[in-house]
Design an enzyme around this catalytic site. Sequence first.
Site, PDB file in Angstrom:
ATOM      1  N   GLY A   1       0.834  -1.197   0.000  1.00 49.67           N
ATOM      2  CA  GLY A   1       0.000   0.000   0.000  1.00 49.67           C
ATOM      3  C   GLY A   1       0.867   1.244   0.000  1.00 49.67           C
ATOM      4  N   ALA A   2       1.941   1.186   0.783  1.00 53.66           N
ATOM      5  CA  ALA A   2       2.887   2.302   0.872  1.00 53.66           C
ATOM      6  C   ALA A   2       4.122   1.802   1.596  1.00 53.66           C
ATOM      7  CB  ALA A   2       2.272   3.483   1.613  1.00 53.66           C
ATOM      8  N   MET A   3       5.187   2.617   1.559  1.00 55.99           N
ATOM      9  CA  MET A   3       6.438   2.251   2.227  1.00 55.99           C
ATOM     10  C   MET A   3       7.046   3.481   2.856  1.00 55.99           C
ATOM     11  SD  MET A   3       8.594   0.071   3.164  1.00 55.99           S
ATOM     12  CE  MET A   3       9.998   0.495   4.175  1.00 55.99           C
ATOM     13  N   GLU A   4       7.437   3.355   4.129  1.00 60.87           N
ATOM     14  CA  GLU A   4       7.824   4.490   4.964  1.00 60.87           C
ATOM     15  C   GLU A   4       9.263   4.941   4.774  1.00 60.87           C
ATOM     16  OE1 GLU A   4       8.373   0.739   7.650  1.00 60.87           O
ATOM     17  OE2 GLU A   4       6.970   1.416   6.114  1.00 60.87           O
ATOM     18  N   ASN A   5       9.803   4.854   3.563  1.00 59.83           N
ATOM     19  CA  ASN A   5      11.172   5.321   3.335  1.00 59.83           C
ATOM     20  C   ASN A   5      11.343   6.703   3.956  1.00 59.83           C
ATOM     21  OD1 ASN A   5      11.444   3.059   1.392  1.00 59.83           O
ATOM     22  ND2 ASN A   5      10.119   4.330   0.140  1.00 59.83           N
TER      23      ASN A   5
ATOM     24  N   HIS B   1       5.622   6.078  11.223  1.00 61.67           N
ATOM     25  CA  HIS B   1       6.894   5.361  11.121  1.00 61.67           C
ATOM     26  C   HIS B   1       8.111   6.284  11.143  1.00 61.67           C
ATOM     27  CE1 HIS B   1       5.901   1.195  10.562  1.00 61.67           C
ATOM     28  NE2 HIS B   1       5.155   1.389   9.489  1.00 61.67           N
TER      29      HIS B   1
ATOM     30  N   HIS C   1      -0.302   6.281   8.824  1.00 65.64           N
ATOM     31  CA  HIS C   1       0.498   5.094   9.154  1.00 65.64           C
ATOM     32  C   HIS C   1       1.963   5.324   8.798  1.00 65.64           C
ATOM     33  CE1 HIS C   1       1.026   0.574   9.389  1.00 65.64           C
ATOM     34  NE2 HIS C   1       2.091   0.909   8.665  1.00 65.64           N
ATOM     35  N   GLU C   2       2.205   5.816   7.580  1.00 65.72           N
ATOM     36  CA  GLU C   2       3.593   6.000   7.139  1.00 65.72           C
ATOM     37  C   GLU C   2       4.285   7.119   7.911  1.00 65.72           C
ATOM     38  OE1 GLU C   2       4.540   3.565   5.442  1.00 65.72           O
ATOM     39  OE2 GLU C   2       2.507   2.899   4.993  1.00 65.72           O
TER      40      GLU C   2
END
Length: 965
Positions: free
Chosen positions: A348-352, A388, A384-385
């Site tokens: 869904g997404a990535m917290e880079n 993080h 959410h991201e």
Amino acid sequence: MAKGFFISKAVAVAFVVAAAGAVATIIALSVVYAQEKSRNEPTAPVTAAPNTSTTVSTTTSGPKEPWQRYRLPDSLAPVSYNVTLWPRLKPNADGLFIYTGNSTVVFRCVKETDLIIIHSNKLNLTTFEDKHAKLNGLNGATAPALKTTWLETPTQYLVIQLKSRLQAGSSYELFTEFVGELSDDLGGFYRSEYEEDGVEKVVATTQMQPTDARKAFPCFDEPAMKAVFHMTLIHPQGTVALSNAMNHDPVNITVDGQDLIQTRFQPTEIMSTYLLAFIVCDFSYIRSDPAAKTLIRIWARRKATEEGQGDYALQKTGPILTFFEGYYNSSYPLDKSDQIALPDFSAGAMENWGLITYRETSLLYDPAVSSNGDKEWVATVISHELAHMWFGNLVTMRWWNDLWLNEGFATYVSYLGVNYTEPTWNMRDLIVMNEILGVMAVDALASSHPLSSKEEDVLRPEHINELFDSITYSKGAAVLRMLSEFITETVFSKGLHTYLEEFKYKNTVYTDLWKHLQMAVNDNSIKLPQPVEVIMNRWILQMGFPVVTINTQTGKITQKHFLLDPDSTVDRPSEFNYEWYVPITWINTGRIEKQHWLLEKEEVNKDIILGAGEWLVANINMTGFYRVNYDSENWDRLLAKLSSKHEDIPVINRAQIIDDAFNLARAKMVNTTLALRTTKFLHKDVEYMPWQTASHNLNYFFLMFDRSEVYGPMQAYLKKQVTPLFDYFKGLTLNWTRIPEKHTDQYNQVNAISLACRTGVEACNSLTTGWFKEWMENPDNNTISPNLKSTVYCSAIAAGGKKEWDFAWSMYKNATIATEANKLMYALSCTKEPWLLNRYLKYCLDPNEIRKQDASSTMVSIAKNPIGQPLAWDFIRANWGRIFNDYGGGSLSFGRLIDGVTKRFSTEFEYKQLLQFKEDNAEQLGSAATSLEQALERTKANINWVALNKEQVFEWFNNEASSPV
């Protein structure tokens, strides 16, 4: 997910200058890569390791050599990386998209060693005098000569044996040069393709979590191996380069006659490899006010940006960041927050850190086309991201066995962030519907797993990938919510603050969190029956949860491990013998809330003894992660209260009563007819939560009985129950011309129409088919409410044939907004024509028709259709080898494919098919292995449940369908 060291500026600048000069050299490597592309695995050793095997030992004593183990030795610690990459956005003569690059990693020797082991996977490394790397000493240290190097394929290592030892305390730098493929496998450094204004375009982008940074360049690819990254990207004119840190001014360079751009980035903070991101694209962006403390930019396809699809994300990102700064009492650690919507993205997404990547559906929102559910999803994923950025990025779990610390926490507090910025949505309650009820069904299986495992049990990449499941995310959120509730949210956030302060830029284990929460508990004089660690270890170190049985006649309270199939065998030992410390809350007839800590298997509390006519409901607002059963007298009184004045019971607990009863019935703890009786009051209730819970639980009955004689009377009963709800919303919306004001009313309007059409309410079917027909007659003017599109599209396609399906397919292919495409993609699976479903299944394995990121979810949608389920199962079995190899056996959605396609299984024949599938594909299960075990367990339970309940369920629905409301 999604998801202090320093190198001098002078060294960084010098490296960039040297890297630019080396670009011409590495172009030639593309030829080498093309020649070796036919191989599926990294190259064999240039110089074989003496007296070693390149296979991982399978003996009981375990791997004997360091390179045969899946964890890095503790002899080296990375300090910084200088990485230069040049992605080609056009294919070469062999039709391959490649990138060339080099990397210099500075590392410190912690323990004397003559071995360097660094991760490298699917890269073709340049050799220097038959060696895969060059080594230099720093600060006066002398680098040993390289003895031999090779690529250890099973463990994904570049192994370098030295002629003498590295000295503890000394620093060195390792240089590698390589060619990789920009494949479309959605992992590592990969490509995403899309069409805009008739032009095919390519994005070079990344997804490193959990173990794919090693596919981009050689690195120490473990979360505890934090370092500083100096990135340089070389890219075509007309494109922009992004990475975690802010870029310096791009400069024009010429290489072999090509006019290119070189973009160098500021050094990152000290961070883990899985959080690294870099992108080359021609996207545009919108940004926050220049006066804002933090630069916020929303990147997307140019048309999406021009159409304002990023406006909502930009509007909400700043306030959510502000909320978390207050919640953690800690400033945002970076000076910018880039968020980018990608056409192809596996998660869904990535917290880079500083460059968060999203699916388009998770970041872009168009109020003219997107539903309120789409809007909530965007807000929740962003929250959410951003959570993080502190919890996961600033402070990171030491190893993947504690992934729940990252993901469970971010899932929980994401609801708090959205609640702050969208206070009318009631998000603090919706976490129950969205996360908790669903994961309880998974955690009630004997094949579930604890939130936290032992490090040695999570080693291989496929084992790590298996942890990205609902237990990690949703149960993690549920137990942290429970903890925050019983120590209070204020104390919880204070503990988080000191935890983040002590461990910023470092790594932790879960006990570090318990320690800081206990400090906050002590400082605020919160009284607990046991220390935080003692209470919470029982919730994270053993799988499952208890069912608490309350006897209102005797005052006895008991607990036991709740299993959906009581006949299943739990073969996972627990040091706590599946007992929990349970925070119990309840209200009774007088609506006075009381509390009790259940610390043993059985206790007595006289406060729960009721007088004549009184009732009691426990686990108020479902803050505890447990189910509740009652004595039969209290069950009868609760049902009577629901029938007479359901509003006296809190809305979450009305939903909880339904969910507990249905699950207790499946576990043979109450009669199934008791569970069905909890739905009888619904014709009077118009709230979303009870209806959604009932719909979810009755869906199990549809799965088990929609191919049997039970289906008719079941449909008739539900039609009788839902018709008043359908009429209510018809009136509330002035004959469907307005959108309900309340967020949850908008959801329940969808329930009303969906269930009404499903059960044959004539006015519903004529309504949805009429709306769809109007759209077909005027394709440029879709007047269907965005909230209702999924339901209307599905209903109309199910009622129609080829004409309706082809029209929807055409609209899907031409959709420029991802949320609209998703709705059509789902609705296309609703047709009742088998040949259309078979055609759709074939499209799933053609990336030109269905994107790889959507293939598994589309097959699952087809399997939800009773006509499509056997077709999907046959298709997946026939094509499993291709699906596994081409669509990523380690991908995060892979396990969900097996789970989704087997939900209907309830016969011995289907169980045997599953066993045969397991046997036939034992070597090709990857991250689907756990899901397959759960499917086997669930199928066995379904077989037993149907045999036990079919006759009485048929009789109950028959009687109720014909009785007056």
